[in-house]
Design a protein around this motif. Structure first.
Motif, mmCIF file in Angstrom:
data_model
loop_
_atom_site.group_PDB
_atom_site.id
_atom_site.type_symbol
_atom_site.label_atom_id
_atom_site.label_comp_id
_atom_site.label_asym_id
_atom_site.label_seq_id
_atom_site.Cartn_x
_atom_site.Cartn_y
_atom_site.Cartn_z
ATOM 1 N N PHE A 71 0.823 -1.206 0.000
ATOM 2 C CA PHE A 71 0.000 0.000 0.000
ATOM 3 C C PHE A 71 0.857 1.257 0.000
ATOM 4 O O PHE A 71 0.603 2.185 -0.750
ATOM 5 N N VAL A 72 1.890 1.253 0.818
ATOM 6 C CA VAL A 72 2.764 2.422 0.867
ATOM 7 C C VAL A 72 3.339 2.688 -0.517
ATOM 8 O O VAL A 72 3.329 3.808 -1.016
ATOM 9 N N GLY A 73 3.785 1.596 -1.184
ATOM 10 C CA GLY A 73 4.368 1.734 -2.513
ATOM 11 C C GLY A 73 3.369 2.297 -3.497
ATOM 12 O O GLY A 73 3.664 3.233 -4.249
ATOM 13 N N ALA A 74 2.147 1.733 -3.448
ATOM 14 C CA ALA A 74 1.135 2.143 -4.411
ATOM 15 C C ALA A 74 0.728 3.602 -4.209
ATOM 16 O O ALA A 74 0.426 4.316 -5.151
ATOM 17 N N PHE A 75 0.747 4.047 -2.957
ATOM 18 C CA PHE A 75 0.317 5.417 -2.674
ATOM 19 C C PHE A 75 1.424 6.426 -2.947
ATOM 20 O O PHE A 75 1.198 7.459 -3.531
ATOM 21 N N PHE A 76 2.603 6.124 -2.477
ATOM 22 C CA PHE A 76 3.621 7.174 -2.406
ATOM 23 C C PHE A 76 4.788 7.012 -3.366
ATOM 24 O O PHE A 76 5.498 7.937 -3.644
ATOM 25 N N PHE A 77 5.040 5.827 -3.827
ATOM 26 C CA PHE A 77 6.231 5.648 -4.656
ATOM 27 C C PHE A 77 5.843 5.111 -6.019
ATOM 28 O O PHE A 77 6.186 4.013 -6.396
ATOM 29 N N ARG A 78 5.072 5.889 -6.748
ATOM 30 C CA ARG A 78 4.628 5.419 -8.045
ATOM 31 C C ARG A 78 5.781 5.398 -9.029
ATOM 32 O O ARG A 78 6.734 6.159 -8.930
ATOM 33 N N GLY A 79 5.655 4.513 -10.010
ATOM 34 C CA GLY A 79 6.732 4.357 -10.993
ATOM 35 C C GLY A 79 6.641 5.399 -12.084
ATOM 36 O O GLY A 79 6.065 6.480 -11.897
ATOM 37 N N GLU A 80 7.183 5.062 -13.263
ATOM 38 C CA GLU A 80 7.245 6.030 -14.363
ATOM 39 C C GLU A 80 5.847 6.496 -14.756
ATOM 40 O O GLU A 80 5.598 7.657 -14.977
ATOM 41 N N ARG A 81 4.925 5.532 -14.834
ATOM 42 C CA ARG A 81 3.576 5.949 -15.220
ATOM 43 C C ARG A 81 2.805 6.348 -13.965
ATOM 44 O O ARG A 81 2.659 5.580 -13.033
ATOM 45 N N ASP A 82 2.346 7.590 -13.991
ATOM 46 C CA ASP A 82 1.650 8.097 -12.817
ATOM 47 C C ASP A 82 0.228 7.561 -12.832
ATOM 48 O O ASP A 82 -0.607 8.030 -13.592
ATOM 49 N N VAL A 83 -0.048 6.549 -12.049
ATOM 50 C CA VAL A 83 -1.370 5.928 -12.137
ATOM 51 C C VAL A 83 -2.421 6.650 -11.305
ATOM 52 O O VAL A 83 -3.606 6.394 -11.424
ATOM 53 N N HIS A 84 -2.000 7.578 -10.449
ATOM 54 C CA HIS A 84 -2.936 8.335 -9.610
ATOM 55 C C HIS A 84 -3.836 7.443 -8.783
ATOM 56 O O HIS A 84 -4.974 7.780 -8.504
ATOM 57 N N LEU A 85 -3.313 6.297 -8.485
ATOM 58 C CA LEU A 85 -4.180 5.339 -7.801
ATOM 59 C C LEU A 85 -4.642 5.864 -6.446
ATOM 60 O O LEU A 85 -3.835 6.268 -5.619
ATOM 61 N N PHE A 86 -5.921 5.824 -6.247
ATOM 62 C CA PHE A 86 -6.545 6.240 -4.988
ATOM 63 C C PHE A 86 -6.291 7.703 -4.639
ATOM 64 O O PHE A 86 -6.453 8.100 -3.501
ATOM 65 N N THR A 87 -5.834 8.495 -5.602
ATOM 66 C CA THR A 87 -5.698 9.918 -5.279
ATOM 67 C C THR A 87 -7.069 10.546 -5.440
ATOM 68 O O THR A 87 -7.973 9.950 -6.025
ATOM 69 N N LEU A 88 -7.177 11.761 -4.945
ATOM 70 C CA LEU A 88 -8.480 12.413 -4.918
ATOM 71 C C LEU A 88 -9.059 12.608 -6.315
ATOM 72 O O LEU A 88 -10.224 12.281 -6.569
ATOM 73 N N GLN A 89 -8.170 13.098 -7.239
ATOM 74 C CA GLN A 89 -8.691 13.333 -8.590
ATOM 75 C C GLN A 89 -9.211 12.047 -9.199
ATOM 76 O O GLN A 89 -10.251 11.993 -9.832
ATOM 77 N N TYR A 90 -8.430 10.992 -8.994
ATOM 78 C CA TYR A 90 -8.770 9.701 -9.570
ATOM 79 C C TYR A 90 -10.134 9.240 -9.075
ATOM 80 O O TYR A 90 -11.009 8.843 -9.844
ATOM 81 N N MET A 91 -10.320 9.387 -7.768
ATOM 82 C CA MET A 91 -11.583 8.998 -7.157
ATOM 83 C C MET A 91 -12.716 9.856 -7.708
ATOM 84 O O MET A 91 -13.788 9.359 -8.033
ATOM 85 N N ARG A 92 -12.428 11.181 -7.802
ATOM 86 C CA ARG A 92 -13.482 12.092 -8.245
ATOM 87 C C ARG A 92 -13.928 11.708 -9.649
ATOM 88 O O ARG A 92 -15.109 11.643 -9.946
ATOM 89 N N ARG A 93 -12.942 11.372 -10.500
ATOM 90 C CA ARG A 93 -13.289 10.973 -11.859
ATOM 91 C C ARG A 93 -14.181 9.743 -11.827
ATOM 92 O O ARG A 93 -15.187 9.663 -12.524
ATOM 93 N N TYR A 94 -13.802 8.803 -11.028
ATOM 94 C CA TYR A 94 -14.578 7.569 -10.961
ATOM 95 C C TYR A 94 -16.004 7.809 -10.522
ATOM 96 O O TYR A 94 -16.945 7.194 -10.990
ATOM 97 N N PHE A 95 -16.166 8.730 -9.568
ATOM 98 C CA PHE A 95 -17.510 8.910 -9.031
ATOM 99 C C PHE A 95 -18.362 9.882 -9.840
ATOM 100 O O PHE A 95 -19.566 9.869 -9.737
#
Ligand code: HEC
Ligand code: HEC
Ligand code: HEC
Ligand code: HEC
Ligand code: HEC
Length: 487
Positions: A71-95
């Protein structure tokens, strides 16, 4: 974007972060082991303390660490492709975007499933780990050298089916937390070998006995007297049997039907007894205060109380009396050499037919040995050579007699003396009596020397606590009467 976008992104996020990747690997490797071990433990209640430690102190935390890394990795240490996983914008788009929300809805089942599986593994782990940390195996056997004396004595005591935590922690969250803090300190002391040998007693952080002993025992419901018949053996050629017969005035802490009286009078709600001791070990008690329910107090002091308490600071070691001031060894009962041998003789572990065995054994078990192994060897050699010299005929006719006796004598030693922890005869004093010298236990107060201002003393009268019906008698009349033999 495909159908399982969020899930896909999640795994992508993981694969792009090295931390998550390592976490993922750890979780994948540990899960099958952890699950099958926990299942095995649930089904078979595995009693091995090292199995429990491996699962709940090593594998479990590694698994939890792996999960956290994902979880720490997925949230804070994203790789080259910025997946925005579980970030606010990402969530907002989904909803907000209807199209994407529809997809999310389809994935809800999967997300709920994954979360509940995780939650189930996690709570099963917490539950099992909690039970392991509260188990007698963990408390008594994990640090086996350090806890060997207490655990051995406990196993031979009337409380061997009561778990350590029922006396040492009791119920309630605050004592649970306290115990975990002091437990962590103790583990550290063991890991760094900075624990005292022997372990210090009394235990100053021990929970008041009212919250532990009284969960099972109710002295207010005790009544009457208790007959104690003890078999003893003399150090003569026949190892002659004698009997002590005492009528103990157990009394009661008082209930609606009866007022407090006798030995358990001390723990009645209307009698509060506090005392001051000169040292932490509570062996010398110069001052005792009795406070009655109506508020009247009586202070009993020895004539040298001022002198004795002078060096101890203003307070002395102040304490309110409870069960533990008499029953300080309800479970870790170490016997004196004489008693230990008498028990083995009475139980038949040492054959009484073997001439002079009490006398000889007493000599061998009271010597000083470096280790239990050395003790076993010396006792075996010593008894063998003595009997070969004095009773050669008997030993060649009945060799099993001596072999059995040696086993019993070694047991009497190894159940009470632990050279590794510097626990030897008398290291831990039992306060339930006064000892042959009338200087411990009850006689710390009941010596007729503690006097109140109006001249009353705490009684040393031999009939205050018991009636001595027979002491070291071969055929006590009282036993014949009780057994109906003289009718
Ligand atoms: C019936 C209650 C009871 C049970 C069960 C019990 N203890 Fe104790 N234990 C005590 C009491 C009471 C003392 C403190 C005596 C004192 O303060 O004078 C004590 C003291 C100790 C001490 C300090 C050294 C000593 O002997 O005074 C250790 C260590 C200890 N217990 C460990 C354990 C372990 C490990 C277990 C489980 C295997 C256990 N106890 C089970 C009541 C119990
Ligand atoms: C979880 C329940 C439980 C707790 C807690 C407990 N005991 Fe006991 N105790 C028992 C049982 C059960 C027996 C009877 C054992 C037997 O007869 O074999 C017993 C027996 C005794 C006896 C009689 C022993 C004998 O030689 O016959 C004494 C004294 C005693 N307990 C004192 C204490 C004290 C003091 C504490 C608190 C430090 C304590 N108990 C805590 C369950 C408990
Ligand atoms: C003043 C000392 C003293 C105090 C305080 C005390 N006891 Fe006792 N208790 C004794 C003695 C002495 C005996 C008898 C022991 C024997 O069998 O010789 C005894 C016996 C017992 C027994 C066994 C009773 C039986 O019928 O076999 C239990 C159980 C017990 N005590 C529990 C407690 C509990 C629980 C407390 C605290 C609430 C407590 N005692 C406080 C001294 C004390
Ligand atoms: C901390 C001090 C202290 C210790 C230790 C102690 N007692 Fe007492 N005991 C007292 C005091 C104080 C009294 C009340 C004296 C008085 O008012 O005459 C008392 C009274 C008694 C009484 C008379 C109760 C009644 O019916 O009025 C008995 C019996 C007794 N104790 C037994 C014991 C036994 C047995 C032990 C040891 C296992 C013991 N005591 C240990 C302080 C103590
Ligand atoms: C304050 C209470 C109290 C008083 C006073 C008292 N005793 Fe005891 N006595 C006990 C207790 C408690 C035991 C232990 C019983 C047991 O082991 O079950 C005991 C045990 C004994 C034993 C048995 C041997 C042993 O150690 O187990 C003898 C003998 C004895 N007492 C003699 C005396 C004599 C003699 C006096 C008078 C000088 C006396 N007692 C005064 C409480 C008392």
């Amino acid at each position: 974007m495909g159908q399982f976008d969020m899930v896909k992104d999640f795994f992508l996020g993981i694969s792009r972060s090295r931390i998550s990747l390592i976490g993922g690997m750890i979780v994948t490797v540990t899960t099958p082991f952890l699950l099958s071990y926990m299942l095995a433990d649930t089904v078979w209640h595995i009693k091995n303390p090292y199995f429990g430690a491996a699962v709940y102190l090593a594998l479990g935390p590694v698994f939890l660490g792996g999960l956290a890394m994902i979880f720490v990795g997925a949230f804070f240490f994203r790789g080259e492709r910025d997946v925005h996983l579980f970030t606010l914008q990402y969530m907002r788009r989904y909803f907000t975007e209807p199209d994407m929300f529809g997809r999310l809805r389809r994935n809800v089942f999967l997300i709920v499933l994954l979360t509940s599986v995780n939650f189930a593994v996690f709570s099963m782990f917490l539950y099992r780990a909690y039970h392991y940390m509260e188990s007698t195996q963990f408390c008594g056997q994990f640090c086996h050298v350090v806890m060997a004396p207490e655990h051995t004595a406990y196993e031979n005591s009337p409380h061997s089916r009561v778990s350590c935590v029922e006396c040492h922690i009791g119920s309630g969250a605050d004592w649970f937390v306290k115990s975990k803090i002091s437990g962590a300190r103790q583990l550290l002391a063991v890991a760094t070998a900075t624990y005292p040998t022997p372990i210090q007693t009394p235990v100053h952080g021990l929970r008041p006995a009212r919250d532990t002993c009284e969960e099972c025992h109710r002295p207010e419901l005790f009544h009457g007297d208790k007959l104690n018949v003890t078999k003893r053996f003399l150090p003569d050629e026949q190892n002659s049997t004698v009997h002590d017969v005492l009528l103990m005035k157990i009394g009661s802490a008082g209930d609606r039907a009866q007022s407090s009286h006798g030995i358990h009078w001390h723990v009645a709600p209307e009698n509060k007894i506090t005392y001051r001791a000169t040292e932490h070990n509570r062996m010398v008690i110069p001052e005792v205060t009795l406070t009655k329910a109506d508020g009247t107090t009586t202070v009993f002091r020895t004539s040298d109380a001022d002198e004795l308490l002078a060096g101890t600071g203003t307070e002395g070691d102040m304490r309110e009396m409870d069960c533990i001031d008499c029953h300080n060894r309800p479970s870790h009962i170490y016997l004196q050499p004489d008693e230990a041998l008498d028990r083995k003789l009475a139980e038949g572990d040492i054959p009484q037919e073997l001439p002079y065995i009490k006398q000889q054994a007493l000599e061998w078990i009271t010597a000083d040995y470096e280790t239990t192994e050395v003790a076993r060897q010396s006792i075996t050699d010593g008894l063998n050579s003595w009997y070969k010299e004095k009773y050669p005929q008997l030993i060649s006719d009945q060799p099993e007699l001596l072999a059995k006796a040696i086993e019993g004598v070694v047991k009497a030693y190894s159940e009470n003396v632990f050279p590794d922890m510097k626990v030897t005869w008398g290291t831990y004093v039992n306060h339930i009596s006064h000892g042959p010298d009338f200087d411990i236990g009850c006689f710390r107060c009941h010596d007729d020397m503690h006097e109140s201002p109006d001249g009353k003393t705490i009684s040393a009268d031999c009939n205050t606590c018991h009636t001595l019906l027979a002491i070291e008698e071969k055929n006590p009349q009282i036993l014949k009467t009780l057994q109906g033999d003289d009718l």
